[in-house]
Enzyme design. Sequence first.
Site, PDB file in Angstrom:
ATOM      1  N   LYS A 223     -22.376   3.848 -11.182  1.00 46.85           N
ATOM      2  CA  LYS A 223     -21.799   2.536 -10.895  1.00 46.85           C
ATOM      3  C   LYS A 223     -22.171   1.518 -11.972  1.00 46.85           C
ATOM      4  CE  LYS A 223     -21.125   2.720  -5.886  1.00 46.85           C
ATOM      5  NZ  LYS A 223     -21.482   2.126  -4.570  1.00 46.85           N
ATOM      6  N   ARG A 257     -25.685  10.136  -2.729  1.00 46.36           N
ATOM      7  CA  ARG A 257     -24.238  10.375  -2.856  1.00 46.36           C
ATOM      8  C   ARG A 257     -23.899  10.331  -4.349  1.00 46.36           C
ATOM      9  NH1 ARG A 257     -19.452   7.462  -3.354  1.00 46.36           N
ATOM     10  NH2 ARG A 257     -17.659   8.400  -2.260  1.00 46.36           N
TER      11      ARG A 257
END
Length: 278
Positions: A223, A257
């Site tokens: 991210k 994740r």
Amino acid sequence: MIHTINCKGSLLHLEQPIVMGILNATPDSFYTKGKNNTTAGLLEQAAQMLAAGATILDVGGVSTRPKAPEVSLEEELNRVIPLIKAIKVHFPKALISIDTFRAAVAREAVAAGAAIVNDISGGTMDPEMLQTIADLKVSYILTHIKGTPADMQEAPAYDDVVLDVMDFFIEKLQLLASFGVKDVILDVGFGFGKTLAHNYTLLQHMDAFAILNRPVLMGISRKSMVYKVLNSNAANALNGTTALHSIGLLKGAQILRVHDVQEAVETISLHKMLSNQQ
């Protein structure tokens, strides 16, 4: 603390942290950008993730990056349902979560074989979601978000980001309990309506959420909170992701994740070795 999650009849024991592999059935994911997103290509990815040690496969049909275009219900179903069915045919023991904020998609996905619903909206984008989770008797990943993907990064502000997220979880957990939902995983929502500083404050204090007695999922893989600090991009953010995973594990994360399963599994193995030392 060891948590046990009931995933539609299958018990998931979290004695050690585990890995959730990301399967994006979308043409516009911020990282995979639709690469190999045919059913055959995604099945190959699923096989690789399971072989590398993924415990859960997280199937999503809508990009939730900031300002991602809207996707119709029909299109989302067309992307995820055939894939979930194919995974269950080829890997019948695979534990599948459906990444969706729509109750209708959750229902169809669970019917196809999913056992966990991963809702990035925390039940804020579909008023039927929480009752649906109760009806389906599946595990629920409760994520904090401020706004929606369309507007969540437009100057998000908090009085105290840790306390505000904590209050959100307390309220939603009470609501879920009123519906009879007990198997809940928490996700503080890195990048979902947070500035860079908010993200790192949440990471620094992620162990505070242990007070809620629920397993915590960490979703930071590649991210912008990783690559912006490094003046890089998603494609070159694996090393930074791994570094933050190490910190997250020390702060109590129990589910990672990720896009890169092998590296996350190795990080957990090293964390386990460290934890076992006296």
